[in-house]
Design a protein around this motif. Sequence first.
Motif, PDB file in Angstrom:
ATOM      1  N   VAL A 118       0.828  -1.206   0.000  1.00 56.87           N
ATOM      2  CA  VAL A 118       0.000   0.000   0.000  1.00 56.87           C
ATOM      3  C   VAL A 118       0.861   1.254   0.000  1.00 56.87           C
ATOM      4  N   ASN A 119       1.919   1.275   0.812  1.00 58.26           N
ATOM      5  CA  ASN A 119       2.739   2.481   0.953  1.00 58.26           C
ATOM      6  C   ASN A 119       3.347   2.951  -0.357  1.00 58.26           C
ATOM      7  N   VAL A 120       3.713   1.991  -1.211  1.00 57.94           N
ATOM      8  CA  VAL A 120       4.347   2.365  -2.470  1.00 57.94           C
ATOM      9  C   VAL A 120       3.375   3.107  -3.387  1.00 57.94           C
ATOM     10  N   GLY A 121       2.080   2.958  -3.156  1.00 61.76           N
ATOM     11  CA  GLY A 121       1.080   3.631  -3.978  1.00 61.76           C
ATOM     12  C   GLY A 121       0.611   4.965  -3.419  1.00 61.76           C
ATOM     13  N   LEU A 122       1.150   5.381  -2.271  1.00 61.61           N
ATOM     14  CA  LEU A 122       0.684   6.623  -1.634  1.00 61.61           C
ATOM     15  C   LEU A 122       0.866   7.866  -2.523  1.00 61.61           C
ATOM     16  N   PRO A 123       1.993   8.016  -3.241  1.00 61.58           N
ATOM     17  CA  PRO A 123       2.109   9.194  -4.113  1.00 61.58           C
ATOM     18  C   PRO A 123       1.014   9.260  -5.176  1.00 61.58           C
ATOM     19  N   VAL A 124       0.619   8.107  -5.716  1.00 60.14           N
ATOM     20  CA  VAL A 124      -0.432   8.065  -6.743  1.00 60.14           C
ATOM     21  C   VAL A 124      -1.778   8.443  -6.132  1.00 60.14           C
ATOM     22  N   ILE A 125      -2.068   7.917  -4.940  1.00 60.40           N
ATOM     23  CA  ILE A 125      -3.322   8.244  -4.251  1.00 60.40           C
ATOM     24  C   ILE A 125      -3.347   9.737  -3.924  1.00 60.40           C
ATOM     25  N   SER A 126      -2.201  10.277  -3.485  1.00 62.38           N
ATOM     26  CA  SER A 126      -2.087  11.703  -3.163  1.00 62.38           C
ATOM     27  C   SER A 126      -2.448  12.567  -4.361  1.00 62.38           C
ATOM     28  N   LYS A 127      -1.970  12.155  -5.528  1.00 59.23           N
ATOM     29  CA  LYS A 127      -2.234  12.924  -6.750  1.00 59.23           C
ATOM     30  C   LYS A 127      -3.709  12.846  -7.141  1.00 59.23           C
ATOM     31  N   GLU A 128      -4.314  11.648  -7.049  1.00 61.75           N
ATOM     32  CA  GLU A 128      -5.711  11.489  -7.461  1.00 61.75           C
ATOM     33  C   GLU A 128      -6.668  12.249  -6.547  1.00 61.75           C
ATOM     34  N   PHE A 129      -6.411  12.197  -5.239  1.00 60.43           N
ATOM     35  CA  PHE A 129      -7.314  12.849  -4.285  1.00 60.43           C
ATOM     36  C   PHE A 129      -6.895  14.283  -3.965  1.00 60.43           C
ATOM     37  N   LYS A 130      -5.793  14.740  -4.600  1.00 59.99           N
ATOM     38  CA  LYS A 130      -5.324  16.121  -4.457  1.00 59.99           C
ATOM     39  C   LYS A 130      -5.057  16.494  -2.996  1.00 59.99           C
ATOM     40  N   VAL A 131      -4.265  15.664  -2.326  1.00 61.97           N
ATOM     41  CA  VAL A 131      -3.875  15.934  -0.936  1.00 61.97           C
ATOM     42  C   VAL A 131      -2.359  15.850  -0.831  1.00 61.97           C
ATOM     43  N   ASP A 132      -1.806  16.474   0.236  1.00 60.09           N
ATOM     44  CA  ASP A 132      -0.352  16.480   0.375  1.00 60.09           C
ATOM     45  C   ASP A 132       0.133  15.200   1.063  1.00 60.09           C
ATOM     46  N   ILE A 133       1.461  15.086   1.161  1.00 60.41           N
ATOM     47  CA  ILE A 133       2.057  13.863   1.689  1.00 60.41           C
ATOM     48  C   ILE A 133       1.710  13.632   3.165  1.00 60.41           C
ATOM     49  N   ASN A 134       1.611  14.724   3.938  1.00 62.85           N
ATOM     50  CA  ASN A 134       1.276  14.579   5.352  1.00 62.85           C
ATOM     51  C   ASN A 134      -0.137  14.033   5.541  1.00 62.85           C
ATOM     52  N   THR A 135      -1.025  14.394   4.636  1.00 64.67           N
ATOM     53  CA  THR A 135      -2.409  13.919   4.723  1.00 64.67           C
ATOM     54  C   THR A 135      -2.528  12.480   4.239  1.00 64.67           C
ATOM     55  N   VAL A 136      -1.929  12.176   3.098  1.00 57.01           N
ATOM     56  CA  VAL A 136      -2.063  10.828   2.531  1.00 57.01           C
ATOM     57  C   VAL A 136      -1.343   9.790   3.386  1.00 57.01           C
ATOM     58  N   GLN A 137      -0.356  10.225   4.176  1.00 57.78           N
ATOM     59  CA  GLN A 137       0.377   9.300   5.034  1.00 57.78           C
ATOM     60  C   GLN A 137      -0.531   8.663   6.084  1.00 57.78           C
ATOM     61  N   TRP A 138      -1.690   9.285   6.340  1.00 58.38           N
ATOM     62  CA  TRP A 138      -2.640   8.731   7.302  1.00 58.38           C
ATOM     63  C   TRP A 138      -3.207   7.390   6.850  1.00 58.38           C
ATOM     64  N   ILE A 139      -3.120   7.098   5.557  1.00 56.14           N
ATOM     65  CA  ILE A 139      -3.564   5.783   5.073  1.00 56.14           C
ATOM     66  C   ILE A 139      -2.730   4.684   5.714  1.00 56.14           C
ATOM     67  N   ALA A 140      -1.442   4.941   5.903  1.00 54.59           N
ATOM     68  CA  ALA A 140      -0.564   3.988   6.584  1.00 54.59           C
ATOM     69  C   ALA A 140      -0.665   4.118   8.095  1.00 54.59           C
ATOM     70  N   THR A 141      -0.720   5.364   8.574  1.00 58.50           N
ATOM     71  CA  THR A 141      -0.710   5.610  10.021  1.00 58.50           C
ATOM     72  C   THR A 141      -1.951   5.080  10.703  1.00 58.50           C
ATOM     73  N   ILE A 142      -3.125   5.301  10.098  1.00 55.93           N
ATOM     74  CA  ILE A 142      -4.388   4.887  10.728  1.00 55.93           C
ATOM     75  C   ILE A 142      -4.453   3.375  10.876  1.00 55.93           C
ATOM     76  N   TYR A 143      -3.839   2.664   9.947  1.00 49.11           N
ATOM     77  CA  TYR A 143      -3.812   1.199  10.014  1.00 49.11           C
ATOM     78  C   TYR A 143      -2.941   0.739  11.189  1.00 49.11           C
ATOM     79  N   LEU A 144      -1.759   1.341  11.319  1.00 52.72           N
ATOM     80  CA  LEU A 144      -0.849   0.998  12.414  1.00 52.72           C
ATOM     81  C   LEU A 144      -1.467   1.333  13.769  1.00 52.72           C
TER      82      LEU A 144
END
Length: 465
Positions: A34-60
Amino acid sequence: MNNMGDSNGYSKSKWILYTVMIGAFMSMFDSGVVNVGLPVISKEFKVDINTVQWIATIYLLTMSALLPILGTIADNYGRRKIYNMGYFIISIFTLLCGLSVNLTMLLVMRTLQAVGGAMVMANGMAIVTENYPPNERGKNIGLLATTMAIGSIAGPPLGGYVTGIWGWRSVFYLTFIVSILGFIASYYSVPLDRKRAKKDFKFDLTGSIFLVLSIVTFILGFSDINKYGINNPIVYGSLIIFAVSFVIFIIAETKKEHPVVNLSLFKNITFTSSVIASLLSFMTMYSPNVLMPFYYQKVVGLSVGTSGLYMMAFPVAMAIISPFSGALSDRIGAVALTSSGLVINGIGLILLANVKINTPIYLVLVYVGLMGLSLGMFQSPNNSCIMGSVPKDKLGAANGITQLVKNLGMVMGMAFSVALFTAFMKHYTGNYSTKFLQSAHIVYYIAAVLSFIGAAISAIRNKTN
């Protein structure tokens, strides 16, 4: 297949182990893929890296907070029920992750997916321990450790390949297929629970709330040290809330008839020393985890792809040694292997601390590989020691604590190393490479000292384990 066993109540079916290996694989595979796809998700949903990183953080965060709770619940309501339900929940919400239409939906689905992940992770080692004889425990736990290492190796490259061809959603569809296989395998292979739920068991809601609050604020506080610094209100506010809620949790647990975490487990010197050694091992072994990519790319000048390839030295070495150390611990016990593993880890850190600008890259890979080998030597025997030191009706609780300690150790190791490294970088002069090596030198020496302390603690445990 559910009822296969011998006169001692142990299973004769290897399918149970293979099923738990699927869960062990997924635990590491999911984060990498999942983490390797975070830049692509960030671009599609138009959010910055600090925001998209929550996809990994919320799981942990969700996984860590629920592991001890779900382990205890499984001890009282049945491990098979919780384990099988966990795979089902993972499958449903992993699919919904792939179908998410915005970041909010994706974060909610990731949270619910993590609930299922915690159900599986909190019970895997407990199921294996319960269904196989003690003389196979180390070998089996070694195989689980190897499977986890393979998952961490396979996740990033496979995630990158799949994302590049079919997009980030296909990553979740791929995980969905693995989780469905896990659900089917667990439904048919894991034996029926041998006893009904304890009728007098009452769920400890108060303890659970303060435990979750303690874990979440602890992880958030330490994770944000790297971003904001120790003087930021978010950081020290989180750590203050952690301290208060943890004290309340301890007080509340001592008064409960059925606590969510049975503190009496810590009266066992073998269990307690093993848990402390485990925390120190993951703290020290993951201290270079964030720094090494910067070394490869900004000091040595390697490409992102090459540095990613070199980062595999740690998990590959761990995957190779884990099954052998686990099997060996069945014959000679855990003490020699775990203590030696932490000593070797300390030596590896000292060697890394003395890396120079002109140190050949193959030597750096040997040093990192030495640390992976040390974790492989330590983890399987140590986990076997933990699971062998508790009664069968507390296996889920012990497993949940073991997995939680692993997560906390990794978070603390990465947070402390980056925080110390950043502080030291400000005090040195010269070019980036010089400052990097000087700062890393101190960080790795501190980690080495902690590793040697862990080796000493590991050596004092009951030598019959």
